[in-house]
Structure formats: structure tokens, C-alpha cells
Design an enzyme around this catalytic site. Structure first.
Site, PDB file in Angstrom:
ATOM      1  N   PRO A  24      50.766  42.667  61.938  1.00  0.00           N
ATOM      2  CA  PRO A  24      50.691  41.390  61.708  1.00  0.00           C
ATOM      3  C   PRO A  24      51.738  40.878  60.787  1.00  0.00           C
ATOM      4  O   PRO A  24      51.371  41.638  59.488  1.00  0.00           O
ATOM      5  CB  PRO A  24      49.277  40.669  61.825  1.00  0.00           C
ATOM      6  CG  PRO A  24      48.466  41.687  61.542  1.00  0.00           C
ATOM      7  CD  PRO A  24      49.086  43.095  62.071  1.00  0.00           C
ATOM      8  N   CYS A  26      53.295  37.438  58.836  1.00  0.00           N
ATOM      9  CA  CYS A  26      53.814  36.061  58.728  1.00  0.00           C
ATOM     10  C   CYS A  26      55.397  36.231  58.573  1.00  0.00           C
ATOM     11  O   CYS A  26      55.914  36.924  58.097  1.00  0.00           O
ATOM     12  CB  CYS A  26      53.110  35.615  57.440  1.00  0.00           C
ATOM     13  SG  CYS A  26      51.559  35.396  57.697  1.00  0.00           S
ATOM     14  N   ALA A  58      49.314  36.364  61.399  1.00  0.00           N
ATOM     15  CA  ALA A  58      48.146  35.565  61.118  1.00  0.00           C
ATOM     16  C   ALA A  58      48.498  34.070  61.782  1.00  0.00           C
ATOM     17  O   ALA A  58      49.437  33.284  61.267  1.00  0.00           O
ATOM     18  CB  ALA A  58      47.995  35.135  59.681  1.00  0.00           C
ATOM     19  N   GLN A 101      46.625  37.817  66.021  1.00  0.00           N
ATOM     20  CA  GLN A 101      45.613  37.760  64.660  1.00  0.00           C
ATOM     21  C   GLN A 101      45.289  36.186  64.442  1.00  0.00           C
ATOM     22  O   GLN A 101      46.129  35.442  64.224  1.00  0.00           O
ATOM     23  CB  GLN A 101      46.358  38.139  63.526  1.00  0.00           C
ATOM     24  CG  GLN A 101      45.272  38.510  62.376  1.00  0.00           C
ATOM     25  CD  GLN A 101      45.949  39.072  60.982  1.00  0.00           C
ATOM     26  OE1 GLN A 101      47.017  38.415  60.556  1.00  0.00           O
ATOM     27  NE2 GLN A 101      45.368  40.226  60.588  1.00  0.00           N
ATOM     28  N   TYR A 183      41.793  36.048  52.607  1.00  0.00           N
ATOM     29  CA  TYR A 183      41.606  34.602  53.337  1.00  0.00           C
ATOM     30  C   TYR A 183      40.213  34.294  53.585  1.00  0.00           C
ATOM     31  O   TYR A 183      39.238  34.871  53.331  1.00  0.00           O
ATOM     32  CB  TYR A 183      42.490  34.541  54.601  1.00  0.00           C
ATOM     33  CG  TYR A 183      43.859  35.026  54.205  1.00  0.00           C
ATOM     34  CD1 TYR A 183      44.541  33.901  53.316  1.00  0.00           C
ATOM     35  CD2 TYR A 183      44.429  36.159  54.453  1.00  0.00           C
ATOM     36  CE1 TYR A 183      45.912  33.979  53.234  1.00  0.00           C
ATOM     37  CE2 TYR A 183      45.800  36.262  54.227  1.00  0.00           C
ATOM     38  CZ  TYR A 183      46.568  35.280  53.243  1.00  0.00           C
ATOM     39  OH  TYR A 183      47.860  35.502  52.878  1.00  0.00           O
ATOM     40  N   ARG A 325      56.130  46.865  57.147  1.00  0.00           N
ATOM     41  CA  ARG A 325      57.779  47.012  56.594  1.00  0.00           C
ATOM     42  C   ARG A 325      58.465  48.039  57.482  1.00  0.00           C
ATOM     43  O   ARG A 325      59.771  47.931  57.424  1.00  0.00           O
ATOM     44  CB  ARG A 325      57.510  47.093  55.045  1.00  0.00           C
ATOM     45  CG  ARG A 325      57.167  45.783  54.541  1.00  0.00           C
ATOM     46  CD  ARG A 325      56.693  46.359  53.040  1.00  0.00           C
ATOM     47  NE  ARG A 325      55.375  47.283  52.843  1.00  0.00           N
ATOM     48  CZ  ARG A 325      55.026  47.595  51.895  1.00  0.00           C
ATOM     49  NH1 ARG A 325      55.439  47.057  50.733  1.00  0.00           N
ATOM     50  NH2 ARG A 325      53.757  48.303  51.877  1.00  0.00           N
TER      51      ARG A 325
HETATM   52  C1  LIG Z   1      56.402  40.250  55.971  1.00  0.00           C
HETATM   53  C2  LIG Z   1      55.093  40.428  55.737  1.00  0.00           C
HETATM   54  C3  LIG Z   1      54.090  39.650  56.351  1.00  0.00           C
HETATM   55  C4  LIG Z   1      52.851  39.948  56.371  1.00  0.00           C
HETATM   56  N1  LIG Z   1      51.988  38.993  57.132  1.00  0.00           N
HETATM   57  C5  LIG Z   1      50.747  39.486  57.309  1.00  0.00           C
HETATM   58  C6  LIG Z   1      49.820  38.633  58.350  1.00  0.00           C
HETATM   59  O1  LIG Z   1      50.387  37.850  58.650  1.00  0.00           O
HETATM   60  N2  LIG Z   1      48.661  39.183  58.322  1.00  0.00           N
HETATM   61  C7  LIG Z   1      48.220  40.450  57.972  1.00  0.00           C
HETATM   62  O2  LIG Z   1      46.911  40.820  57.989  1.00  0.00           O
HETATM   63  N3  LIG Z   1      49.011  41.039  57.036  1.00  0.00           N
HETATM   64  C8  LIG Z   1      50.033  40.669  56.860  1.00  0.00           C
HETATM   65  N4  LIG Z   1      51.041  41.602  56.017  1.00  0.00           N
HETATM   66  C9  LIG Z   1      50.503  42.715  55.629  1.00  0.00           C
HETATM   67  C10 LIG Z   1      51.085  43.872  56.457  1.00  0.00           C
HETATM   68  O3  LIG Z   1      50.431  43.685  57.869  1.00  0.00           O
HETATM   69  C11 LIG Z   1      50.698  45.278  56.036  1.00  0.00           C
HETATM   70  O4  LIG Z   1      49.039  45.314  56.000  1.00  0.00           O
HETATM   71  C12 LIG Z   1      51.152  45.546  54.752  1.00  0.00           C
HETATM   72  O5  LIG Z   1      52.640  45.344  54.683  1.00  0.00           O
HETATM   73  C13 LIG Z   1      50.964  47.256  54.474  1.00  0.00           C
HETATM   74  O6  LIG Z   1      51.524  47.948  55.338  1.00  0.00           O
HETATM   75  P1  LIG Z   1      53.133  48.518  55.411  1.00  0.00           P
HETATM   76  O7  LIG Z   1      53.034  49.334  54.045  1.00  0.00           O
HETATM   77  O8  LIG Z   1      53.228  49.258  56.817  1.00  0.00           O
HETATM   78  O9  LIG Z   1      54.140  47.375  54.957  1.00  0.00           O
HETATM   79  C14 LIG Z   1      52.579  41.224  55.988  1.00  0.00           C
HETATM   80  C15 LIG Z   1      53.394  42.013  55.350  1.00  0.00           C
HETATM   81  C16 LIG Z   1      54.584  41.696  55.234  1.00  0.00           C
HETATM   82  C17 LIG Z   1      55.688  42.716  54.649  1.00  0.00           C
END
Ligand SMILES: Cc1cc2nc3c(=O)[nH]c(=O)nc-3n(C[C@H](O)[C@H](O)[C@H](O)COP(=O)(O)O)c2cc1C
Length: 366
Positions: A24, A26, A58, A101, A183, A325
């Protein structure tokens, strides 16, 4: 050896064609909680990324539960209608199963979008009152939330249930509760943010009580075969905060409450709690939670390389991997992983000519 990453997984009655999940994310781009063309484009693209499951950002269960003015909601008929159009679009044109989510930002609500500063909204930015287990701000300069009373707790629990029912009507294949990243529901579980002295505070059992009540109420409102999962925190990364042992206990209790999987993330319970950035930093905790709880486990955090993802699944350290990412950087990450691992992946027919079997150029990509 067939790829473990590209083997199917069954969660409740849902079969997902592979173990890759779009985490997920945002987008802070909704209008009063209502999704729009940005979500249509962004999610439409990721529905064709090769991931078996795409989990929407989220999506907040009440208006005051949003993080920012731009966060998605599922608390009104307008929100629901927009999500229905987006999900129908993704299902019509894409290959991924669709999850959502459900979230409430608690004391981290009423804040600026990341590109506006990511701090608490100032007096001229239309801020709103926030709620939390205890009247403790997230950090210096943040809003002081009101400690929730029984009425607040019943209302927010019912908001989660109503939102889950809306999500079923919209046509989502799976529902996930946000119990991490500082949260509302995570802030009940962590001893750093929950200082209550009623039955919803104190011991881990007390601190888990409210999130478990919410999870149980949502489970009871969903069709029996519909997968329900939760993103939980593996560790708060702070002395006196939640640890891997707590995560394993919480996962056991969530399994008992009828949940089908947990996702291990970490960090962000206070402004100073940051997750590390080494590859697969949550994997050791995910492995422990999986072993000790017996629930299906997804893991997220710096999983960028297909061989790294394959090893996590093949070695039984987790059942699914999520990337955030990595998918923003390469919205066809799943296609490229399939090529590297010699696996098949669903693609839309319109793009079939770019498959490695039909396009020699794929072999030239670095
Ligand atoms: C732009 C962005 C928005 C995110 N929004 C959420 C979200 O809505 N809910 C959530 O649980 N995590 C959110 N995260 C965290 C990611 O889901 C993830 O757990 C975190 O970036 C680590 O994973 P990665 O190393 O693959 O980026 C967000 C991350 C990014 C980069």
C-alpha cells in the site's frame, strides 16, 4: 526448479497467482477522500505489474481519520462510488487481485502531505482534532490528541466494520487492516503511545484488546471465504517499544481472531522511530513470527532484487513479499522478475509482444 516466488498462494478462498504484492502506498491525491484520475492511472498501471496482489493505499474509515487532506477515504457514498470505478477499471484491464488497506491515522492525522512538509497542519491549513489511546503527541510540534473514551472506541470500531462492508460492495478481493506505522491501532498496541490504565492499556493483552476487537468485528462482517489480513509492526526500533516477541504474540491473537495473514513492517511509532535501510530488514522478524504463530506472513522493506525475493520465499522465511518503492521505480517489476527467474507471468494481450519469448530485445536489457 520452478520459482517459489511465482507459485500460487491461497488465502481463505482466494487464490493469488504469485507471492508478489504491491505494498500500500498513499498518494495524497484524493479530493475529500474521493479517488480520481490519478488513482485510476496509478493503480491501473500497477494492476499490470506482474504482482499477484495489489493493495490500495491506506484508505480511511472516517474523515477525521485521514492522515492528510489528500488521503483516500471509504466513509461516504462518494468515496465508495469512486473506488468502485477504480477497482472495476483495474479488474477489467489488469491481471492483479485487488486488496484494500483500511486505516485510521489516530494521532498522526491532520498532517501535511509529504511534499508540503509532513508536519502537523498549522492553524491556517484547516486542521482537525485528533484522537489516540492517550493524550500524547507523536512528537514535538504535533497535535495533542484527545484520549479516546468508550464512545469513541465503539464509533471507530463501527467505522471499520462499515468500511469493510463498503469494500466488499466495491468488489475488493481482500481486506487488510493497518495496525502499523504509528497510526491509531498500532498506537494502542505500543507501550510508547498507550499509557491507559483501563482494560485497554497496561499489559500486552490489554494493549492488544481494542485492535483485536476491531479485527474480530470486521471478520464477523465479512463473507467467510474473504481474506482478511493486517499489517503489523515487527518492532518499534526503540527501547521500551514493541519487539519481535510482541509481534509473534499479536500475530497468534490475530490468527485466533480469524485473520488469514499478517504483513511485517516496522517503525514510525514516534517521530524519532525510523526503520533501517539495509536489504530485507524486516525478514528476520517475519521469519520468527511465521514460525511462532503459524499464520501466513508477508514481509516488506528493502526487497528490491528478484533473487532476494525468491530466496525469502524458497527458504520459508515468509509466504509473500511486498514492494513499495521498487514498483514506483519499475511498474513492471513482476515481469522483469519472471524473466530473471524463468517463470511465467500474466500480461495484458496488448503488451504480449514485449514478452521475452516474442521479443529478443528483452535479453539485451541490463
Ligand atoms: C509513497 C509511499 C506511500 C506509502 N504509503 C503507505 C500506506 O498507505 N500504507 C502503508 O502501510 N505503508 C505505506 N508506505 C510504506 C510502504 O508500503 C512500505 O512498507 C515501505 O516503503 C518499505 O517498503 P519498500 O522498501 O519496498 O519501499 C508507503 C511508502 C511509500 C514510498
Amino acid at each position: 526448479m520452478p520459482s517459489a516466488l511465482f507459485s500460487p498462494i491461497k488465502l481463505a478462498d482466494l487464490t493469488i497467482p504469485n507471492r508478489i504484492v504491491v505494498s500500500p502506498m498513499c498518494q495524497y491525491s484524493a479530493n475529500d477522500g474521493v479517488g480520481n484520475d490519478w488513482h485510476m492511472t496509478h493503480l491501473g498501471m500497477l494492476a499490470n505489474s506482474g504482482a499477484g496482489l495489489l493493495v490500495l493505499e491506506a484508505t480511511h474509515v472516517e474523515r477525521h481519520g485521514r492522515i492528510t487532506h489528500g488521503c483516500l477515504g471509504i466513509y461516504s457514498d462518494d468515496c465508495e462510488g469512486a473506488l468502485r470505478r477504480i477497482v472495476l477499471h483495474c479488474k477489467r484491464i489488469g491481471t492483479a487481485k485487488m486488496g484494500i488497506q483500511l486505516a485510521h491515522a489516530g494521532r498522526k492525522a491532520s498532517s501535511q502531505r509529504p511534499w508540503e512538509g509532513a508536519k502537523a497542519l498549522g492553524p491556517k491549513e484547516d486542521p482537525w482534532p485528533t484522537i489516540a489511546p492517550s493524550a500524547l503527541p507523536f512528537g514535538p510540534g504535533w497535535h495533542t490528541p484527545r484520549a479516546m473514551n468508550e464512545e469513541d472506541m465503539a464509533r471507530v470500531r463501527d467505522d471499520f466494520v462499515d468500511s469493510a462492508k463498503r469494500a466488499v460492495r466495491v468488489g475488493f478481493d481482500a481486506i487488510e487492516l493497518h495496525l502499523a506505522h504509528g497510526y491509531l491501532l498500532h498506537s494502542f498496541v505500543s507501550p510508547l503511545s498507550n499509557k491507559r490504565n483501563d482494560e485497554y492499556g497496561g499489559s500486552l493483552a490489554g494493549r492488544m484488546r481494542y485492535p483485536l476487537e476491531v479485527a474480530g468485528a470486521v471478520r464477523a462482517a465479512l463473507p467467510a471465504g474473504m481474506p482478511l489480513g493486517a499489517r503489523i509492526t515487527g518492532t518499534d526500533w526503540l527501547d521500551g517499544g514493541l519487539t519481535g516477541d510482541d509481534a509473534a504474540e499479536f500475530a497468534k491473537a490475530l490468527k485466533q481472531a480469524g485473520l488469514d495473514y499478517v504483513d511485517i513492517s516496522s517503525g514510525n511509532i514516534t517521530y524519532e522511530s525510523r526503520a533501517p535501510s539495509d536489504p530485507g530488514y524486516n525478514v528476520p522478524i517475519a521469519e520468527k513470527v511465521r514460525r511462532e504463530s503459524g499464520i501466513a506472513v508477508r514481509v516488506v522493506g528493502m526487497i528490491e532484487n528478484p533473487k532476494q525475493a525468491e530466496a525469502i520465499i524458497a527458504e520459508g522465511r515468509a509466504d509473500m513479499v511486498a514492494l513499495a518503492r521498487g514498483f514506483l521505480d519499475d511498474p513492471h517489476w513482476g515481469w522483469h522478475a519472471a524473466q530473471m527467474l524463468g517463470a511465467d507471468v500474466a500480461r495484458p494481450v496488448q503488451y504480449a509482444r514485449a514478452a521475452p519469448t516474442l521479443w529478443p530485445g528483452a535479453a539485451l536489457r541490463g
